[in-house]
Motif scaffolding. Structure first.
Motif, PDB file in Angstrom:
ATOM      1  N   GLU A  96       0.698  -1.241  -0.125  1.00 15.50           N
ATOM      2  CA  GLU A  96       0.142   0.085   0.084  1.00 15.50           C
ATOM      3  C   GLU A  96       0.738   1.307   0.022  1.00 15.50           C
ATOM      4  O   GLU A  96       0.788   1.977  -1.137  1.00 15.50           O
ATOM      5  N   PRO A  97       1.503   1.656   0.986  1.00 18.44           N
ATOM      6  CA  PRO A  97       2.340   2.870   0.791  1.00 18.44           C
ATOM      7  C   PRO A  97       3.412   3.032   0.132  1.00 18.44           C
ATOM      8  O   PRO A  97       3.865   4.007  -0.599  1.00 18.44           O
ATOM      9  N   TYR A  98       3.916   1.796  -0.155  1.00 19.98           N
ATOM     10  CA  TYR A  98       5.239   1.661  -0.853  1.00 19.98           C
ATOM     11  C   TYR A  98       5.379   0.512  -1.727  1.00 19.98           C
ATOM     12  O   TYR A  98       4.819  -0.486  -1.283  1.00 19.98           O
ATOM     13  N   ILE A  99       6.266   0.321  -2.465  1.00 18.35           N
ATOM     14  CA  ILE A  99       6.790  -0.820  -3.425  1.00 18.35           C
ATOM     15  C   ILE A  99       8.069  -1.274  -2.625  1.00 18.35           C
ATOM     16  O   ILE A  99       9.011  -0.622  -2.482  1.00 18.35           O
ATOM     17  N   LEU A 100       8.127  -2.816  -2.358  1.00 12.51           N
ATOM     18  CA  LEU A 100       9.126  -3.487  -1.950  1.00 12.51           C
ATOM     19  C   LEU A 100       9.634  -4.363  -2.939  1.00 12.51           C
ATOM     20  O   LEU A 100       9.229  -5.072  -3.231  1.00 12.51           O
ATOM     21  N   LYS A 101      11.010  -4.055  -3.116  1.00 15.87           N
ATOM     22  CA  LYS A 101      11.685  -4.985  -3.908  1.00 15.87           C
ATOM     23  C   LYS A 101      12.519  -5.976  -3.256  1.00 15.87           C
ATOM     24  O   LYS A 101      13.100  -5.599  -2.169  1.00 15.87           O
ATOM     25  N   ASP A 131      14.694   3.551  -6.532  1.00 19.80           N
ATOM     26  CA  ASP A 131      13.689   3.616  -7.484  1.00 19.80           C
ATOM     27  C   ASP A 131      12.334   3.822  -6.908  1.00 19.80           C
ATOM     28  O   ASP A 131      11.380   3.183  -7.064  1.00 19.80           O
ATOM     29  N   ASN A 132      12.232   4.734  -6.142  1.00 21.28           N
ATOM     30  CA  ASN A 132      10.781   5.306  -5.396  1.00 21.28           C
ATOM     31  C   ASN A 132      10.219   4.199  -4.736  1.00 21.28           C
ATOM     32  O   ASN A 132       9.035   3.960  -4.569  1.00 21.28           O
TER      33      ASN A 132
END
Length: 148
Positions: A96-101, A131-132
């Motif tokens: 939800e608030p962020y993307i996790l790699k 990368d954001n």
């Protein structure tokens, strides 16, 4: 102790058992090599690696039972694979608030976009901005739940 073990998530249980079993296997291999060859230099790596794996499994069990781990749940948004063999290299998880790699260390089968992924990691695991989003390089266990 058995009750504490049963209250752990399944993925952490598998990792604890796997690490302890590998350690025990290397101790058995140590005994076999020592019995057959009789040379400590051939069998010493087996006992060292076996000890390391048993200590690693014990520490994972201790940290898990004490609650010194974080579980991150998200939805798989992108799967990055290698060129020829199509092995999963990286997962991109939408939390939800962020993307996790997440770089994958194990073999993963039957993973599709939209599946729920739960990552168990140490409280002390460093998180890097990239990368954001964020990147985590190490984790205890990975659990995939298929969404119908």
């Amino acid at each position: 102790m058995k009750d504490k073990f049963k209250h752990l998530p399944d993925a952490l249980q598998k990792q604890v058992v796997l690490r302890l079993a590998i350690g025990a296997g290397f101790f058995i291999l140590f005994l076999i090599v020592q019995f057959c060859m009789g040379d400590i230099y051939f069998s010493l790596p087996c006992v060292v690696f076996g000890g390391v794996m048993i200590v690693n499994g014990g520490l994972l069990f201790y940290n898990s039972t004490k609650g010194n781990f974080i579980s991150v749940r998200g939805v798989c948004r992108q799967i990055e694979t290698t060129g020829i063999r199509k092995r999963v290299r990286n997962l991109y998880i939408d939390t939800e608030p962020y993307i996790l790699k997440l770089p994958v260390r194990q073999r993963i089968r039957n993973l599709d976009k939209g599946d729920t992924i739960i990552v168990y990691l140490s409280e002390k695991t460093p998180v890097y901005e990239q990368d954001n989003g964020y990147m985590i390089c190490s984790y205890y266990a990975l659990e995939i739940r298929k969404e119908a």
